[in-house]
Design an enzyme around this catalytic site. Structure first.
Site, short mmCIF file in Angstrom:
data_model
loop_
_atom_site.label_atom_id
_atom_site.label_comp_id
_atom_site.label_asym_id
_atom_site.label_seq_id
_atom_site.Cartn_x
_atom_site.Cartn_y
_atom_site.Cartn_z
CG ASP A 44 -1.85 1.16 1.28
OD1 ASP A 44 -2.92 1.04 0.67
OD2 ASP A 44 -1.52 2.17 1.92
CE1 TYR A 49 0.62 7.67 3.26
CE2 TYR A 49 0.73 5.47 2.31
CZ TYR A 49 0.06 6.42 3.05
OH TYR A 49 -1.15 6.11 3.59
CG ASP A 251 11.37 -5.76 14.00
OD1 ASP A 251 12.52 -5.50 14.39
OD2 ASP A 251 10.78 -6.82 14.30
CD GLU A 265 -11.77 -21.09 14.84
OE1 GLU A 265 -12.61 -21.77 15.45
OE2 GLU A 265 -11.82 -20.87 13.61
CG LEU A 266 -9.86 -14.22 18.07
CD1 LEU A 266 -10.46 -12.86 17.72
CD2 LEU A 266 -8.90 -14.09 19.24
CD GLU A 268 -19.38 -16.31 19.25
OE1 GLU A 268 -19.97 -15.21 19.36
OE2 GLU A 268 -18.82 -16.69 18.20
CD GLU A 270 -10.09 -16.29 23.04
OE1 GLU A 270 -9.26 -16.77 23.82
OE2 GLU A 270 -10.12 -16.55 21.81
NE ARG A 273 -12.84 -10.83 28.21
CZ ARG A 273 -11.64 -10.89 28.81
NH1 ARG A 273 -10.88 -11.97 28.66
NH2 ARG A 273 -11.19 -9.88 29.53
#
Length: 309
Positions: A44, A49, A251, A265-266, A268, A270, A273
């Site tokens: 991108d 830039y 870095d 994966e996260l 449900e 998490e 939250r």
């Protein structure tokens, strides 16, 4: 190639951002070349830039050294504040075309004035129809394989879609656990527009960024329980929304870490939250608000789709 895959529009899901403070061609060239070697295929950039030339140099070197078969294997995404069909874009990148060319902000500045700080005299009226006709011409001429927008609200997208011959493929906007963009995501999903997240980590350390994402207690607790970094939890959350994401680090260790968001994966719990984290837009675009400009308040710039207090 990164295992993160591609969005339905063909854009690689994880991209490397190249925004830097001041001209830094050597670090940018080295970072982009290493990123290509690590598996990044989505880069991108924007005119202000000043990273187009070093990206082009890195891509050419990657081809010479065999890191990629051709520059066509890389996806170059270009955003401009001043909108016009500029052949210099492709020549700076040493490419015949860019994969995605985007309206960087729904703002028009006078020629040569795309670097802050701005004065009220720098702004010109934003003629969305004329701008988009020029974007469509870039697509028809083969200078851009796809065209899109950045920082467009639901209302602005609706206006654009009312007259566009070629609809925007992507809307690149701020998305992170502190600014989750539920309304915009639903709108874009309905219209077939791919969301792409910038500042998925909150841009901590920049002049306009915030530490509210990386310092979130909820995210730290989830990261600790999963043996992941806070950055990985943030990026995984964005990834699970179906969004593309732009993450910026030169870095090498962090570049590797930012790709390592697949294969887990996260839960449900998490996700729930994270969904309850208080919402606040970080990049408000205050520099584009002026009593003498087209937007006299943040509410006008974002059409009321903002929470910033």
């Amino acid at each position: 190639m990164s295992a993160a895959g591609r969005a339905p529009c063909g854009l690689p899901r994880i991209g490397l951002g190249t925004a830097v403070q001041g001209p830094r061609p050597d670090p940018v060239r080295a970072a982009v070349l290493r990123a290509i070697q690590l598996g990044y295929r989505h880069f991108d950039t924007a005119a202000h830039y000043a990273t187009e030339a070093p990206i082009g140099d890195a891509a050419a070197e990657a081809v010479r050294t065999g890191a990629v078969a051709s520059a066509g294997a890389l996806h170059h995404v270009q955003g401009l504040v001043i909108i016009s069909a500029q052949p210099s874009i492709c020549s700076n990148l040493q490419m015949e075309y860019v994969d995605l060319y985007m309206v960087h902000w729904p703002v028009t500045m006078k020629a040569g004035r795309f670097t802050a700080p701005f004065t009220p005299e720098d702004f010109e009226p934003f003629d969305m129809r004329a701008v988009w006709e020029a974007m469509e011409e870039c697509h028809r001429l083969g200078l851009a394989k796809a065209i899109g927008v950045c920082n467009f609200s639901c209302k602005k997208l609706e206006t654009l879609l009312s007259f566009a011959t070629i609809p925007p493929v992507v809307n690149q906007v701020e998305i992170n656990p502190v600014w989750q963009q539920h309304k915009l995501r639903e709108f874009c999903r309905e219209k077939g527009i791919q969301l792409c997240a910038y500042s998925p980590l909150g841009a901590k350390g920049t002049h306009w960024g915030s530490d509210s994402v990386m310092d979130s207690c909820v995210l730290h607790e989830i990261a600790k329980s999963k043996g992941k970094t806070v950055a990985q939890v943030c990026l995984r959350w964005v990834y699970e929304q179906g969004d593309c994401l732009i993450v910026k680090s030169f870095d090498e260790g962090r570049m590797k870490e930012n790709l390592d968001i697949v294969g887990w994966e996260l839960t449900e719990e998490e996700r729930q939250r994270i969904s309850k984290i208080p919402q606040r837009k970080i990049n408000q675009g205050r520099r584009y608000v002026s009593e003498l400009g087209p937007y006299k308040s943040l509410e006008e710039l974002w059409d009321g789709e903002i929470q910033y207090k």
